[in-house]
Design an enzyme around this catalytic site. Sequence first.
Site, PDB file in Angstrom:
ATOM      1  N   THR A 120      -1.010   7.626  -1.127  1.00 25.09           N
ATOM      2  CA  THR A 120      -2.298   7.536  -1.805  1.00 25.09           C
ATOM      3  C   THR A 120      -3.213   6.472  -1.206  1.00 25.09           C
ATOM      4  O   THR A 120      -4.410   6.455  -1.475  1.00 25.09           O
ATOM      5  CB  THR A 120      -2.084   7.190  -3.290  1.00 25.09           C
ATOM      6  OG1 THR A 120      -1.494   5.874  -3.385  1.00 25.09           O
ATOM      7  CG2 THR A 120      -1.162   8.194  -3.951  1.00 25.09           C
ATOM      8  N   ARG A 128       0.839  -1.194   0.000  1.00 22.30           N
ATOM      9  CA  ARG A 128       0.000   0.000   0.000  1.00 22.30           C
ATOM     10  C   ARG A 128       0.875   1.245   0.000  1.00 22.30           C
ATOM     11  O   ARG A 128       1.752   1.392   0.846  1.00 22.30           O
ATOM     12  CB  ARG A 128      -0.916  -0.005   1.230  1.00 22.30           C
ATOM     13  CG  ARG A 128      -1.902   1.152   1.254  1.00 22.30           C
ATOM     14  CD  ARG A 128      -2.832   1.079   2.438  1.00 22.30           C
ATOM     15  NE  ARG A 128      -2.144   1.359   3.695  1.00 22.30           N
ATOM     16  CZ  ARG A 128      -2.775   1.516   4.850  1.00 22.30           C
ATOM     17  NH1 ARG A 128      -4.084   1.398   4.909  1.00 22.30           N
ATOM     18  NH2 ARG A 128      -2.102   1.776   5.959  1.00 22.30           N
TER      19      ARG A 128
END
Length: 211
Positions: A107, A103
Amino acid sequence: MKTLVVDHPLVAHKLTALRDERTDSPTFRRLADELVTLLAYEATRDVRVVEATVNTPVAPAHGVRLARPAPLVVPILRAGLGMLDGMTRLLPTAEVGFLGMIRDEGTLKAQTYATRLPEDLSGRQCYVLDPMLATGGTLAAAVRLLFERGAEDVTAICLLAAPEGLAYMEKALADFTPVRVVTAALDERLNEHGYIVPGLGDAGDRLYGAV
């Protein structure tokens, strides 16, 4: 999408110990392993089987065997590796694929950096292992990839889930069925950093240390 929160005292007991910040990595790994086996018992309730007959020392007996093609277990690296032994202990004949996803902390979107999966998953039942269903981006991307390769149905097994992550997955995977999520607990929310509250911290760091 169907969500099952496993309501069992042993699940709750082991999850409480996992949450405790005083639990060290070796103990955390052992508890996660045990907890996944309990979750896998529920997650495989609909695993496909075929009828079979065997001879006991007394007489023929009718039963079932797992159907072919074999189920595929897919841990999402790196934290999902801490769930693999617990899953394959219950489902030892399953095949294992690997999916490296991370991840982006800016963002909060998932990026794929490694894939080791069959190109054709037609007719396969798949079980995705990811400890934390937080924003849902990583898990949704993984599930979508499996369906795009022909998977018949996909079950995600998570230690914890957040409401925001479940809502995101339901929306992102609306065109794919069936999808199931099996988890030990549905927590309160995500914080401003995208972490589950109260959660248990970063599962990868707690399993293997911060690197």
